[in-house]
Motif scaffolding. Structure first.
Motif, PDB file in Angstrom:
ATOM      1  N   PHE A   1       1.113  -1.463  -0.053  1.00 52.01           N
ATOM      2  CA  PHE A   1       0.450  -0.481   0.299  1.00 52.01           C
ATOM      3  C   PHE A   1       0.749   1.290   0.576  1.00 52.01           C
ATOM      4  O   PHE A   1       2.025   1.197   0.451  1.00 52.01           O
ATOM      5  CB  PHE A   1      -1.190  -0.514   1.510  1.00 52.01           C
ATOM      6  N   GLU A   2       0.253   2.125  -0.410  1.00 47.44           N
ATOM      7  CA  GLU A   2       1.007   3.529  -0.813  1.00 47.44           C
ATOM      8  C   GLU A   2       0.093   4.616   0.196  1.00 47.44           C
ATOM      9  O   GLU A   2      -1.481   4.606  -0.622  1.00 47.44           O
ATOM     10  CB  GLU A   2       1.643   3.720  -1.981  1.00 47.44           C
ATOM     11  N   THR A   3       0.607   5.930   0.750  1.00 48.29           N
ATOM     12  CA  THR A   3      -0.367   6.536   0.653  1.00 48.29           C
ATOM     13  C   THR A   3      -0.219   7.703   0.047  1.00 48.29           C
ATOM     14  O   THR A   3       0.628   8.579  -0.053  1.00 48.29           O
ATOM     15  CB  THR A   3       0.090   7.035   2.395  1.00 48.29           C
ATOM     16  N   VAL A   4      -1.405   8.012  -0.189  1.00 47.62           N
ATOM     17  CA  VAL A   4      -1.431   9.362  -0.976  1.00 47.62           C
ATOM     18  C   VAL A   4      -2.290  10.632  -0.284  1.00 47.62           C
ATOM     19  O   VAL A   4      -3.052  10.757  -0.628  1.00 47.62           O
ATOM     20  CB  VAL A   4      -2.126   9.471  -2.879  1.00 47.62           C
ATOM     21  N   ASP A   5      -1.188  11.695  -0.468  1.00 51.21           N
ATOM     22  CA  ASP A   5      -2.147  13.105   0.212  1.00 51.21           C
ATOM     23  C   ASP A   5      -2.859  13.937  -0.442  1.00 51.21           C
ATOM     24  O   ASP A   5      -2.361  14.394  -1.804  1.00 51.21           O
ATOM     25  CB  ASP A   5      -0.552  13.899   0.768  1.00 51.21           C
ATOM     26  N   CYS A   6      -4.170  13.906  -0.415  1.00 53.35           N
ATOM     27  CA  CYS A   6      -5.492  14.558  -1.865  1.00 53.35           C
ATOM     28  C   CYS A   6      -5.210  15.688  -1.636  1.00 53.35           C
ATOM     29  O   CYS A   6      -5.640  16.376  -2.643  1.00 53.35           O
ATOM     30  CB  CYS A   6      -6.896  13.947  -1.876  1.00 53.35           C
ATOM     31  N   MET A   7      -5.063  16.160  -0.175  1.00 55.21           N
ATOM     32  CA  MET A   7      -4.409  17.641  -0.677  1.00 55.21           C
ATOM     33  C   MET A   7      -3.215  18.556  -1.672  1.00 55.21           C
ATOM     34  O   MET A   7      -2.884  19.438  -1.075  1.00 55.21           O
ATOM     35  CB  MET A   7      -4.169  18.478   0.976  1.00 55.21           C
TER      36      MET A   7
END
Length: 75
Positions: free
Chosen positions: A6-12
């Motif tokens: 899993f890779e976290t993406v910051d939508c901000m």
């Protein structure tokens, strides 16, 4: 057998502004870079899961889900 990462993406991250229909709009482009990089390493993008979401429904961060065959199944 499949393995997952899993890779976290910051939508901000993409900045922001007002959308055509009113309200605040955001755009993220980092997900494209991550998917292409992972594909080059043999991973397949399979979807995303909202990780942090505000009460109003705005998703702040997502986890991109990647899979690939384990070493024993690649041969």
């Amino acid at each position: 057998m499949l393995e997952y990462e899993f890779e976290t993406v910051d939508c901000m991250e993409g900045g922001g502004g007002y959308s055509l229909f009113g309200g605040f709009g955001m755009e993220s482009v980092r997900h494209r870079e991550l998917i292409c990089r992972r594909a080059a390493d043999g991973w397949r993008y399979v979807g995303f899961v909202p990780k942090v979401q505000r009460a109003g429904g705005f998703i702040e961060t997502i986890d991109l889900v990647f899979e690939r065959n384990t070493e024993e199944n690649r041969g």
